[in-house]
Write a protein that holds these residues in place. Sequence first.
Motif, PDB file in Angstrom:
ATOM      1  N   ASN A  49      49.073  34.285  47.878  1.00 20.30           N
ATOM      2  CA  ASN A  49      49.474  35.024  49.066  1.00 20.30           C
ATOM      3  C   ASN A  49      48.553  34.572  50.193  1.00 20.30           C
ATOM      4  OD1 ASN A  49      49.304  37.170  51.086  1.00 20.30           O
ATOM      5  ND2 ASN A  49      50.628  38.328  49.716  1.00 20.30           N
ATOM      6  N   SER A  50      49.153  34.123  51.315  1.00 14.70           N
ATOM      7  CA  SER A  50      48.321  33.517  52.358  1.00 14.70           C
ATOM      8  C   SER A  50      47.386  34.530  53.030  1.00 14.70           C
ATOM      9  CB  SER A  50      49.197  32.830  53.408  1.00 14.70           C
ATOM     10  OG  SER A  50      50.261  33.668  53.767  1.00 14.70           O
ATOM     11  N   PHE A  51      47.649  35.844  52.889  1.00 15.65           N
ATOM     12  CA  PHE A  51      46.764  36.848  53.493  1.00 15.65           C
ATOM     13  C   PHE A  51      45.724  37.369  52.510  1.00 15.65           C
ATOM     14  CE2 PHE A  51      50.864  37.223  55.701  1.00 15.65           C
ATOM     15  CZ  PHE A  51      50.445  36.826  56.962  1.00 15.65           C
ATOM     16  N   ARG A  52      46.085  37.479  51.231  1.00 16.16           N
ATOM     17  CA  ARG A  52      45.217  38.165  50.273  1.00 16.16           C
ATOM     18  C   ARG A  52      44.607  37.246  49.222  1.00 16.16           C
ATOM     19  NH1 ARG A  52      47.028  44.118  49.263  1.00 16.16           N
ATOM     20  NH2 ARG A  52      44.776  44.178  49.256  1.00 16.16           N
ATOM     21  N   GLY A  53      44.888  35.935  49.328  1.00 18.17           N
ATOM     22  CA  GLY A  53      44.327  35.005  48.339  1.00 18.17           C
ATOM     23  C   GLY A  53      45.193  34.946  47.093  1.00 18.17           C
ATOM     24  N   ILE A  54      44.540  34.659  45.970  1.00 14.05           N
ATOM     25  CA  ILE A  54      45.278  34.483  44.725  1.00 14.05           C
ATOM     26  C   ILE A  54      45.371  35.816  43.983  1.00 14.05           C
ATOM     27  CG2 ILE A  54      45.166  33.361  42.472  1.00 14.05           C
ATOM     28  CD1 ILE A  54      43.751  31.050  44.209  1.00 14.05           C
ATOM     29  N   ILE A  55      46.600  36.172  43.593  1.00 13.89           N
ATOM     30  CA  ILE A  55      46.834  37.428  42.876  1.00 13.89           C
ATOM     31  C   ILE A  55      47.129  37.076  41.416  1.00 13.89           C
ATOM     32  CG2 ILE A  55      48.297  39.482  42.752  1.00 13.89           C
ATOM     33  CD1 ILE A  55      48.986  38.878  45.762  1.00 13.89           C
ATOM     34  N   ALA A  56      46.320  37.622  40.502  1.00 17.01           N
ATOM     35  CA  ALA A  56      46.517  37.322  39.068  1.00 17.01           C
ATOM     36  C   ALA A  56      47.256  38.482  38.402  1.00 17.01           C
ATOM     37  CB  ALA A  56      45.165  37.105  38.405  1.00 17.01           C
ATOM     38  N   TYR A  57      48.255  38.161  37.565  1.00 17.44           N
ATOM     39  CA  TYR A  57      48.965  39.175  36.772  1.00 17.44           C
ATOM     40  C   TYR A  57      48.356  39.198  35.375  1.00 17.44           C
ATOM     41  CZ  TYR A  57      52.677  38.772  40.327  1.00 17.44           C
ATOM     42  OH  TYR A  57      53.379  38.752  41.495  1.00 17.44           O
ATOM     43  N   PHE A  58      48.143  40.390  34.829  1.00 22.63           N
ATOM     44  CA  PHE A  58      47.478  40.462  33.521  1.00 22.63           C
ATOM     45  C   PHE A  58      48.074  41.564  32.666  1.00 22.63           C
ATOM     46  CE2 PHE A  58      45.067  43.194  36.443  1.00 22.63           C
ATOM     47  CZ  PHE A  58      45.082  44.384  35.744  1.00 22.63           C
ATOM     48  N   LYS A  59      47.767  41.495  31.370  1.00 25.05           N
ATOM     49  CA  LYS A  59      48.104  42.570  30.435  1.00 25.05           C
ATOM     50  C   LYS A  59      46.809  42.990  29.750  1.00 25.05           C
ATOM     51  CE  LYS A  59      50.023  43.673  26.046  1.00 25.05           C
ATOM     52  NZ  LYS A  59      50.326  43.172  24.732  1.00 25.05           N
ATOM     53  N   ILE A  60      46.502  44.276  29.746  1.00 22.73           N
ATOM     54  CA  ILE A  60      45.232  44.753  29.176  1.00 22.73           C
ATOM     55  C   ILE A  60      45.385  44.935  27.662  1.00 22.73           C
ATOM     56  CG2 ILE A  60      43.460  46.546  29.246  1.00 22.73           C
ATOM     57  CD1 ILE A  60      44.244  47.126  32.113  1.00 22.73           C
ATOM     58  N   GLU A  61      44.555  44.209  26.904  1.00 19.71           N
ATOM     59  CA  GLU A  61      44.561  44.325  25.430  1.00 19.71           C
ATOM     60  C   GLU A  61      43.642  45.470  24.980  1.00 19.71           C
ATOM     61  OE1 GLU A  61      46.274  42.394  23.269  1.00 19.71           O
ATOM     62  OE2 GLU A  61      47.104  40.954  24.688  1.00 19.71           O
ATOM     63  N   ASN A  62      42.459  45.568  25.611  1.00 19.60           N
ATOM     64  CA  ASN A  62      41.484  46.628  25.295  1.00 19.60           C
ATOM     65  C   ASN A  62      40.799  47.066  26.581  1.00 19.60           C
ATOM     66  OD1 ASN A  62      41.524  46.661  22.321  1.00 19.60           O
ATOM     67  ND2 ASN A  62      40.743  44.575  22.522  1.00 19.60           N
ATOM     68  N   GLY A  63      40.357  48.348  26.611  1.00 21.59           N
ATOM     69  CA  GLY A  63      39.529  48.813  27.723  1.00 21.59           C
ATOM     70  C   GLY A  63      40.321  49.313  28.918  1.00 21.59           C
ATOM     71  N   VAL A  64      39.585  49.555  30.026  1.00 28.24           N
ATOM     72  CA  VAL A  64      40.156  50.126  31.255  1.00 28.24           C
ATOM     73  C   VAL A  64      39.616  49.330  32.438  1.00 28.24           C
ATOM     74  CG1 VAL A  64      40.266  52.210  32.705  1.00 28.24           C
ATOM     75  CG2 VAL A  64      40.165  52.445  30.229  1.00 28.24           C
ATOM     76  N   ILE A  65      40.467  49.103  33.461  1.00 31.64           N
ATOM     77  CA  ILE A  65      39.983  48.471  34.694  1.00 31.64           C
ATOM     78  C   ILE A  65      40.243  49.423  35.860  1.00 31.64           C
ATOM     79  CG2 ILE A  65      42.140  47.192  35.101  1.00 31.64           C
ATOM     80  CD1 ILE A  65      40.402  44.904  36.228  1.00 31.64           C
ATOM     81  N   ARG A  66      39.231  49.598  36.718  1.00 33.88           N
ATOM     82  CA  ARG A  66      39.363  50.510  37.862  1.00 33.88           C
ATOM     83  C   ARG A  66      39.166  49.740  39.164  1.00 33.88           C
ATOM     84  NH1 ARG A  66      36.538  53.095  33.918  1.00 33.88           N
ATOM     85  NH2 ARG A  66      37.475  55.040  33.145  1.00 33.88           N
ATOM     86  N   GLN A  67      39.715  50.284  40.230  1.00 31.45           N
ATOM     87  CA  GLN A  67      39.507  49.671  41.544  1.00 31.45           C
ATOM     88  C   GLN A  67      38.014  49.664  41.868  1.00 31.45           C
ATOM     89  OE1 GLN A  67      41.858  51.523  44.565  1.00 31.45           O
ATOM     90  NE2 GLN A  67      40.941  50.333  46.218  1.00 31.45           N
ATOM     91  N   GLY A  68      37.508  48.534  42.383  1.00 29.49           N
ATOM     92  CA  GLY A  68      36.080  48.452  42.740  1.00 29.49           C
ATOM     93  C   GLY A  68      35.191  47.967  41.614  1.00 29.49           C
ATOM     94  N   ASP A  69      35.745  47.781  40.390  1.00 29.74           N
ATOM     95  CA  ASP A  69      34.931  47.284  39.266  1.00 29.74           C
ATOM     96  C   ASP A  69      34.446  45.858  39.540  1.00 29.74           C
ATOM     97  OD1 ASP A  69      35.197  49.541  37.844  1.00 29.74           O
ATOM     98  OD2 ASP A  69      36.554  48.775  36.301  1.00 29.74           O
TER      99      ASP A  69
END
Length: 593
Positions: free
Chosen positions: A198-218
């Motif tokens: 995305n030319s404004f936000r850089g590279i956006i990665a799509y993922f699937k979480i196998e274990n754990g939790v991800i939060r905004q700001g991590d």
Amino acid sequence: MKHIRNFCIIAHIDHGKSTLADRMLEFTKTIQVTGGQMLDDMDLERERGITIKSHAIQMEYVFKGEKYILNLIDTPGHVDFSYEVSRSIAACEGALLVVDATQGVQAQTISNLYMAIDNNLEIIPVINKIDMPSAMPDEVEDEIVDLIGCERSDIIRASGKTGEGIEQVLNSVVERIPHPEGNVDAPLQALIFDSVFNSFRGIIAYFKIENGVIRQGDKVKFFNTGMEYTADEVGVLKMEMIPRKELSTGDVGYIISGIKDSKEVKVGDTITHIVRPCDKGIEGFQEVKPMVFAGVYPIDPSDYENLRASLEKLRLNDASLTFMPESSIALGFGFRCGFLGLLHMEIIQERLDREFNMDVITTVPNVSYMCYDKQGGVKEVHNPSGLPDQTLIDHIEEPYIKASIITSADYIGPIMTLCLDKRGELMDQQYVSGNRVELHFMLPLGEIVIDFYDKLKSISKGYASFDYHIDCFRPSKLAKLDILLNGEPVDALSTLTHQDNAVTFGRRMCEKLKELIPRQQFDIAIQAAIGAKIVARETIKCVRKDVTAKCYGGDVSRKRKLLEKQKKGKKRMKQIGNVEVPQKAFLAVLKLE
């Protein structure tokens, strides 16, 4: 986690996957369908009616009073985009196997099915297009039962056009596909299965979480590249990206962290936390293996850096594209690109033109060979100009593929003739059901990269389906065929071909180039050479000016004097003149019959 289902749709090309996906999105009220394909949002996809890119989207569905989250990944069906399918399968627990009721099981259906079974996915068979007048659902049911050994009652009959059977498909997804397994309290492990630029936000990665939790700001790091980032935004994928405060085990989502450089995001990498990292990355993700190589050069040499930037952005969107810099005497600086097949190459060329406004010349496609020298060393050669001198070569090995062709019995003769002409060997043939036969051939990859698929479709009236995978390398009698214009080799037109075909191929190339290269003020000699031996020649005669027109009467020596003067001028012009080879000439080599 008990209420999450991750699944993909696999099928042969043109069996109605994207239409079926649109009906599901409509049924779950995820989108209001406004006409046209909703998931195939690229102009090229809509024009050609094919899926090029995998698309991930989240739906919410209420079943028996409970709300479920369904993450769907729609995949391409053409053999050239099988890498997209393998990435989608890695992020799922189940798959819908869609088969067209009018065409039955085809080669790519079987290929994608085996890929899904290898990854232990739960398979739900669906027969699509049952509303068509030519549908034969009972025969297709027999084929599916033979193929995967399921019960007849497990097969769902549906129509992506009318919406029939869609509710049954969604109910089966909830009931039969297992929920993701994983530990919410374990260190974060998330598999990257796609990325977009995305030319404004850089590279956006799509993922699937196998274990754990991800939060905004991590604070996160990518396991294989070791790069560290802050998760500026995480969220889920619907028709747009919807931000969330946190995503936990089993969720499919995206991460934006202001990544600028495409080399930092590798599809198949694992995202983890910096503070409490996981011990090892997620395994089982296969690297892409390009099948066809071609040189891509900018028409204007000053566009070289722009072409590099365009290819890097394209690679983010299409991880199966590989490229490295190379130079050519005839075309200057450019890139040697690796593609999964000819359609893939055509699509990349079209996207470079449309999305990045790049005019490029593409050279003759070829495959990679193993070249063994007399000292016992081995070198991988992607380009005929990279071959060592003929006197130093001991032998060359070329890649062979195992091809599976499914066709109706009426076309066995012409298809066998085509494969044997391409130096193929018949391994075996089996009757799939009724009038349909599956043929297995060993074929040299170099013979099928140019026009094999087109010829197969035309001799079988579009019925034969084709799938292949690389099997081994075998020693082969190959000759490097050079094309010389006025004694100067044009490296972009040189090809590696089998010795038996080299002379006829050289002759046809010379004849074709004679038609396509415009006439000059001097004679142009077009020659095909194997080493120092010239095997074919054509001459493009010069455009002559009648210098004797003003000379009337008198002695013949006056005319001869003028002609001699003209001859000297032509000779001088030939020494300093150069011949421009039009782009049509490079493309015509692909169309040689």
